[in-house]
Design a protein around this motif. Structure first.
Motif, mmCIF file in Angstrom:
data_model
loop_
_atom_site.group_PDB
_atom_site.id
_atom_site.type_symbol
_atom_site.label_atom_id
_atom_site.label_comp_id
_atom_site.label_asym_id
_atom_site.label_seq_id
_atom_site.Cartn_x
_atom_site.Cartn_y
_atom_site.Cartn_z
ATOM 1 N N ARG A 131 0.868 -1.176 0.000
ATOM 2 C CA ARG A 131 0.000 0.000 0.000
ATOM 3 C C ARG A 131 0.895 1.212 0.000
ATOM 4 N N SER A 132 0.400 2.264 -0.592
ATOM 5 C CA SER A 132 1.181 3.473 -0.739
ATOM 6 C C SER A 132 0.479 4.603 0.015
ATOM 7 N N ILE A 133 1.192 5.220 0.937
ATOM 8 C CA ILE A 133 0.684 6.361 1.701
ATOM 9 C C ILE A 133 1.225 7.625 1.053
ATOM 10 N N ILE A 134 0.326 8.568 0.754
ATOM 11 C CA ILE A 134 0.735 9.818 0.123
ATOM 12 C C ILE A 134 0.163 10.976 0.929
ATOM 13 N N ASN A 135 1.044 11.823 1.419
ATOM 14 C CA ASN A 135 0.651 13.066 2.075
ATOM 15 C C ASN A 135 1.299 14.203 1.296
#
Length: 131
Positions: free
Chosen positions: A3-7
């Protein structure tokens, strides 16, 4: 599962508030219905908000495990707090960070007047991805 977390840089850092702006993951979506601070018979375990949050997180883990998943597979949660205030947010943040650290799922928190059963103070649903 990856999973990729993008902020994004153009948005505030949300981790102190208990969520991530964007989470993406390939795979099959699994939907977990609203869990609350209930025992195995569906009775609210306590009138205490923190006790209900703690039990809710335990119930979420039970539901995820039944699907062969864990907290790291969760990409989105919805949280519902009766008479939401900053004190209750702090309790929730403690449990969010204990479960996900800084790799938080996307989240929408909604303050509500009441929930489905008398005495319920907190509820959480989730979307997980089987990769």
């Amino acid at each position: 599962m990856t999973r990729s977390i993008i902020n994004p840089a153009g948005l505030h850092n949300p981790t102190g508030f208990g969520y991530s702006h964007v989470v993406s993951a390939p795979g099959e979506q699994v939907f977990i219905a609203g869990q609350y601070g209930s025992d195995a018979e569906g009775h609210v375990v306590s009138e205490d908000f923190e006790a209900q949050v703690e039990q809710t997180f335990a119930n979420l883990r039970t539901a995820l495990e039944a699907a062969g998943l864990g907290p790291s597979d969760v990409v989105r949660i919805g949280t519902y707090i009766v008479e939401h205030d900053l004190g209750k947010l702090e309790v929730l943040l403690k449990h969010l960070h204990a479960t996900w650290g800084t790799e938080l799922p996307a989240q929408t928190l909604i303050g509500v007047a009441s929930l489905a059963l008398p005495g319920m103070l907190f509820e959480m649903d989730a979307v997980a991805v089987r990769g």
